[in-house]
Design a protein around this motif. Sequence first.
Motif, PDB file in Angstrom:
ATOM      1  N   ARG A   1      23.869 -19.705 -13.580  1.00 40.51           N
ATOM      2  CA  ARG A   1      23.230 -18.886 -12.569  1.00 40.51           C
ATOM      3  C   ARG A   1      23.254 -17.402 -12.925  1.00 40.51           C
ATOM      4  O   ARG A   1      22.373 -16.660 -12.517  1.00 40.51           O
ATOM      5  CB  ARG A   1      23.939 -19.090 -11.216  1.00 40.51           C
ATOM      6  N   ASN A   2      24.255 -17.001 -13.669  1.00 34.89           N
ATOM      7  CA  ASN A   2      24.527 -15.571 -13.760  1.00 34.89           C
ATOM      8  C   ASN A   2      24.302 -14.942 -15.123  1.00 34.89           C
ATOM      9  O   ASN A   2      24.579 -13.769 -15.300  1.00 34.89           O
ATOM     10  CB  ASN A   2      25.976 -15.300 -13.365  1.00 34.89           C
ATOM     11  N   ILE A   3      23.889 -15.734 -16.115  1.00 38.97           N
ATOM     12  CA  ILE A   3      23.901 -15.177 -17.462  1.00 38.97           C
ATOM     13  C   ILE A   3      22.552 -15.302 -18.163  1.00 38.97           C
ATOM     14  O   ILE A   3      21.849 -16.302 -18.011  1.00 38.97           O
ATOM     15  CB  ILE A   3      25.019 -15.856 -18.282  1.00 38.97           C
ATOM     16  N   ALA A   4      22.216 -14.247 -18.892  1.00 39.28           N
ATOM     17  CA  ALA A   4      21.038 -14.288 -19.749  1.00 39.28           C
ATOM     18  C   ALA A   4      21.383 -13.602 -21.059  1.00 39.28           C
ATOM     19  O   ALA A   4      22.250 -12.717 -21.098  1.00 39.28           O
ATOM     20  CB  ALA A   4      19.868 -13.580 -19.083  1.00 39.28           C
ATOM     21  N   GLU A   5      20.741 -14.042 -22.133  1.00 37.35           N
ATOM     22  CA  GLU A   5      20.972 -13.411 -23.434  1.00 37.35           C
ATOM     23  C   GLU A   5      19.662 -12.813 -23.926  1.00 37.35           C
ATOM     24  O   GLU A   5      18.594 -13.369 -23.696  1.00 37.35           O
ATOM     25  CB  GLU A   5      21.485 -14.454 -24.442  1.00 37.35           C
ATOM     26  N   ILE A   6      19.802 -11.674 -24.598  1.00 36.31           N
ATOM     27  CA  ILE A   6      18.633 -11.086 -25.262  1.00 36.31           C
ATOM     28  C   ILE A   6      19.080 -10.666 -26.663  1.00 36.31           C
ATOM     29  O   ILE A   6      20.282 -10.485 -26.899  1.00 36.31           O
ATOM     30  CB  ILE A   6      18.064  -9.867 -24.475  1.00 36.31           C
TER      31      ILE A   6
END
Lengths: 409, 407, 230
Positions: free
Chosen positions: A197-202
């Motif tokens: 729910r809380n994490i994204a990677e770039i």
Amino acid sequence: MSIVLRLAWRNLWRQPRRTWLTTGAMVFSNVLLVFMMSFQFGMYDLMIENTLKIFTGHVQVQAPGYLDDKKMRQTVADIVPLADSLRTGLKSNKVAARGITFALASSEERSYGIMIYGVEPGFEPEVSTVPGLIIEGEYFSGIAAAEIVVGSVLARNLKVGLGDEITLLGSGVDGSFAAAVATVKGIFESGVVDLDRNIAEIPLQFFDDTFYMQGAGHQISIFAADLNDVGDLQIDVQKMLPAGSNLVVPDWNLLQPGVRQAIQADMSSAFFMYFVLVILVSFSVLNTQLMSVLERTHEFGIVMALGLRPGRLGRLVLIETALMGLMGMLLGMLAGAVVTLWVAQVGFSIPGMDEMAVQFNLPATMHPSLTLFSLTTGPAVVFVFTILAACYPALRMHWQKPVEAMRAV
Amino acid sequence: MLRVLFMLAWRNLWRNHRRTFIMLAAIGTGVWAMIFMTALTRGMVDQMISDGIKEMPGHVQMHNPEFRDDPSVNNLIALDDAELAARFEDAEFKAWASRVRVPAIVTSERDSRGVTLLGIDPVSEREMSFVNYDDVAGRFLESSDDKGIVIGEKLAEILETEIGKRIVIMSQDPDNEIADRGLRVVGLFTASTSATEETYVFMGKKTAQKMLGIEGATTEVVFLGDDYRNVDPLYDAVVGKVDGNVEISRWYDVNTYLGTMMGVMDGFVLIWVIVIFLALSFGLVNTLVMAVFERIREIGLMLALGMKPGSILGQIVIESMLLLAIGLTIGNVLAVITILPLQNGIDISIVADGMEMMGAASMLYPALYANDMILANAVVLILGFLASLSPAWRASRYEPVEAISKV
Amino acid sequence: MTAVSCIDLCKTYRQGDQDIKALDHVSIDIQEGGFVCLSAPSGGGKTTLLNAIGGLDIPDSGQVIVAGTRIDNMSKGDLADLRLRQIGFVFQAYNLIPVLTAQENVEFVMQVQGMAANKRRDRSFAILKEVGLEGLEGRRPAEMSGGQQQRVAVARAIASRPALVLADEPTANLDSKTAGELMELFKMLNELHGTTFVIATHDQRVMTFAKRLIRMLDGQIVEDIDQRAA
């Protein structure tokens, strides 16, 4: 076999049922101890490995203070070249640099505050399980690509799919307003809702451009070949840091103090239980050996009257106990190993465990791992306590007077 | 007749007092360990659950059916504030409150963090909140239109802000436009775990509604009952009062980890009690076998004199039950006197982060439940009864002539 | 009236690889009020016969009739009842239950029978007085001499007023003076209450007290003497 041994052995079998019951108590505890310890230590290793593998790594390179405060401006300068030199120096690819910040992620319909990890696409898969958990799409095409990989719950909440755009709003390292638009390249699912729910990677370069990092990052996550090599790794990494830098190299104990402490808390309650078991077995042995001595008071009286020293009789009692203890130890280890290996084959799960397992990054079905340590420790302790328990009956001999003893029935 | 058996059993018990004392020590220790360990783990789980419920808060919650998966301001409850008040005003709940709960970002001059924004009515939540209003540094919110914001101490530390300073809170409105507003920090709360202090920020409900552009609407209604172990009456009462598109959940539906913890705990207690009993049972059976063996001749004599085998069996079983009963008494008393001094809590802050990972606080309050004690005692008595049947049966099957002539 | 009647009893034991004929076609009748000594060397079959009469042991063949009832085909429970109500026992040793006092030992059978407490108490005191143990009611077996213990056993055997008392080597562990006193006691009780006594013994002194002396050898009756005349 010496005469004393033979005598002790025969004495044991005067009351076969009693001997078996006492041995049974030892075997029962030993099986339990072997199984529980195999299970427990196997579980700890898994807990450590699984927790560290998500992001943390065995050690990290960070700016001082970052560990406690995790502030945007507590950075490691020139993080990519530093990571490169560490890879060369350690001759290992399990080194990856990251930048981390909070940002508001907005789709057309929704906005959520999430954690953004800027990662090195080439190396992140070496130190984190997240890239491997992608269920839709794929990982980044390059270090500067305007792409984003999000958790499955986040994707659902933002109502985005592959190819959709997400706007990131946050603040740069200098406190200025930062914004960027990224295309959803992949969706991962770890099964841990908080993570999904809380994490994204770039990609790291894109992160750098967006948040004005100017080559800096927040952490370099590094894995050793084995958990036991972490100490050496920490020293090696420390040596390879640029001269004069004030960077710190915390190991996983500092990075994830919860894991170690959860293990300690669990261990202390487990050891309390083991201790109680061992004490109960000792009482059982004490009782049996005391009975066996009391029954033979008359007999011992005669032998003592014939001139045998009480010490030798005491030793006989100890040898009998040792034989019985040995039997309990060997049978217990054998049965414990069989049970443990069998469960290791088929796996072990408690109904309702899934929820608990997720909390500690454990699989729902667990497999105990039998090691020399888990096989021998419990039974050895039981054996020692068995001998200790027999000391009282053995010492009683010294207080016994032959004449009184002979009069006893 | 039963009196004779009791008398014989009682006197026989003390014939070999050393053996009896050792067995009593073993049973006492075992029972003590059963109860003591259970009280500690129960205490831990209880606290986890009660902290967890306080954080939620409430035993029963009501949301838009989409909200739990997608906690967004778009998923509002179909009933507005006026409607909710009309329905629940005179209901006999211990407490209830409606609130705005949305994800948000707080930003200071120094840093920003993702948080859960709670727009609350401080008066109606006083009893349910995990924040003790009186322990708040500065002050807690005073009303629904309070213009201040209350954050955790840990969050203040991270944001490098303090009471009196302004921070910006940012979220989205139902049209996905950025909704933000600057607020002055008026209070800092502390909680049992630092994660809680980092996660939650409190605003007045009306202030939050205004900021988010959802005047009169809420995302969450929380209800507090009397006993978290028995929430079904509360649940039924709430269900009876509403209709339409809402989801009503019990606390254990919301936090399944805590829900399973409670179930797993019951299982653990039973397994632990049985394991200890089994470890004891070897000694118990052994003692009885010995007792029977020593008394073969007497048993033969009693049989010869015309006592029925059933009475012999009864006598041995009674002896075993007396032994267990005394052992149980010792164990129970020991457990109570070792647990009572610990009522004020055991400091286990040395493993605080680990406890936090489990969702527990760093003080452990042992919880001694009558049910657990009854379970432990019942298991010991019932299994003890079964374990003593075999030696007792054997004793009753002796042939009097053979038994009497045995040396 | 016949108190005990044995018809053609046979009983064989296996000891090691040998068959021992403990009873070899034995038939006897014992009248009520009799005072009978069974005398035989060790292994002569006297204990086996006594046990068969007492329903403690079941013969391979033949019939045992006690007080008009055939007992060799009774169930264990019925035999226990029979022993409880009709027969008193005195054994060679280990006669008493160690955890009970003299008085409680005497009361034991009555208590198992379900007799009221005050009645049992009166009777046990009276009987202990009768056997000469007044004042020792509260002692446990370990606190009494062998002779006293045997007196308690006798008191217990007659306490419930059985028609028949069986005694197996009651004097074996007693010195001759005590043994004589015990036999006097038996004789007195026999004459006083009309209780039938069957005593297995190889003690010469005991035999002289008997009204009827039955000698056995190798499981057979070899001699049956009426000593009343003598």
